[in-house]
Design a protein around this motif. Sequence first.
Motif, mmCIF file in Angstrom:
data_model
loop_
_atom_site.group_PDB
_atom_site.id
_atom_site.type_symbol
_atom_site.label_atom_id
_atom_site.label_comp_id
_atom_site.label_asym_id
_atom_site.label_seq_id
_atom_site.Cartn_x
_atom_site.Cartn_y
_atom_site.Cartn_z
ATOM 1 N N LEU A 1 -22.040 -41.250 10.901
ATOM 2 C CA LEU A 1 -21.194 -42.292 11.473
ATOM 3 C C LEU A 1 -20.601 -41.827 12.795
ATOM 4 N N SER B 1 -17.774 -41.460 15.471
ATOM 5 C CA SER B 1 -16.310 -41.428 15.453
ATOM 6 C C SER B 1 -15.787 -40.933 16.787
ATOM 7 N N LEU C 1 -13.412 -44.494 13.381
ATOM 8 C CA LEU C 1 -14.819 -44.855 13.362
ATOM 9 C C LEU C 1 -15.075 -45.950 14.390
ATOM 10 N N VAL D 1 -16.644 -49.169 15.769
ATOM 11 C CA VAL D 1 -17.195 -50.354 15.113
ATOM 12 C C VAL D 1 -17.641 -51.378 16.149
ATOM 13 N N THR E 1 -19.598 -50.467 11.207
ATOM 14 C CA THR E 1 -19.769 -49.236 11.963
ATOM 15 C C THR E 1 -21.077 -49.294 12.742
ATOM 16 N N THR E 2 -21.126 -48.553 13.841
ATOM 17 C CA THR E 2 -22.258 -48.677 14.761
ATOM 18 C C THR E 2 -23.570 -48.178 14.175
ATOM 19 N N ALA F 1 -10.311 -47.739 12.646
ATOM 20 C CA ALA F 1 -11.381 -48.330 13.452
ATOM 21 C C ALA F 1 -11.059 -48.280 14.936
#
Length: 253
Positions: free
Chosen positions: A105, A107, A113, A115, A121-122, A134
Motif C-alpha cells: 500500500l 503511504s 494511506l 487514496v 487505496t491506490t 487517509a
Amino acid sequence: MELTAEINTALDLAAAYGFPGLRERLRLTLVETAPRILGALPERVAEASRQELERQKAVVLTGAQVVSVDAEGLNLKDGRRVPAGLKVWAAGVAAPAFLHELDGLESQRNAQLVVRPTLQTTRDDAIFAMGDCAALTLPGQERPLGATAQVAQQQAKHLARAIPALLEGRPLPEFDYQHRGALVAIGHYNAFGSLGRRGLLGGGTFIQGRIAQISYASLYRQHQLALHGFWRSLLFWASDLLRRASTPRVRLE
C-alpha cells in the motif's frame, strides 16, 4: 497554536488568583516549521490568529526548523537560539505507524494511506481509508485534504452510502468534499473563522469575536450529536455545565 493560547489564558487567570507579575516573568514562543501557522485553514484566519497571539505577548516564529534541543532551549536551523525551560513538542496529525508496514500500500511520511477520489487505496481496490488515516488530494489541489473532523465526518457518510453500492455491483461514486468553513478559538479571548459556500452570509465570509466563539462551540456540539445521539449528547452538555459551575477556572496546587 491553540495550546499557546490556553497557556496564555492560564497565565492571566493565575495572576488574578494572587500571582502578580507572572506574565512579565514568563515568555511564550511558538515555533512553527511551516511558512505560517494553521496551514490547513484559510490564510486570513491564520493571520488573524497570529496577530491575536502576538497581542497576547506570545512570540510567533514561522519558517523556523528546530535542529536540536537541550535543557536550556532550542537551536534553530538558521542559527537562532530560543531559551526555554519548558518545551512542549506538538508533532501534528499522524496516522498509526503500523500503516507504513502494510505491504503493497502507498503511504505518506506521516503514515497516511494515499487514496483515490473513491477513497480506495491506490494499489488495492478492496481497501478503503478515511479520516486521519487517509491522504486524498482533490483534482486541481496541491495538498491533501486536512486531517479535520469536518473532512472525516463527510468521508464517513460517503462510505456509508458507497460501500453498499459496491456490494450491489454498482459503480463507486467519488467523494465530493463540501467545505463548510473553518473555525479556531484563541483561548477565552477571541475566535476567528470563515464560512463555507453554504454559510448564511455567503462563502468566504470572515467572522471573529463572540459570533465566532459561539460558532466554534456549536460545531463541537454538532460533532457530539453525530457521534453519541441526542440523549447522550444532552447528558454530556449538562455535565459540562455542572463541571464549569463547580470547578475553579485555574488549578493552583
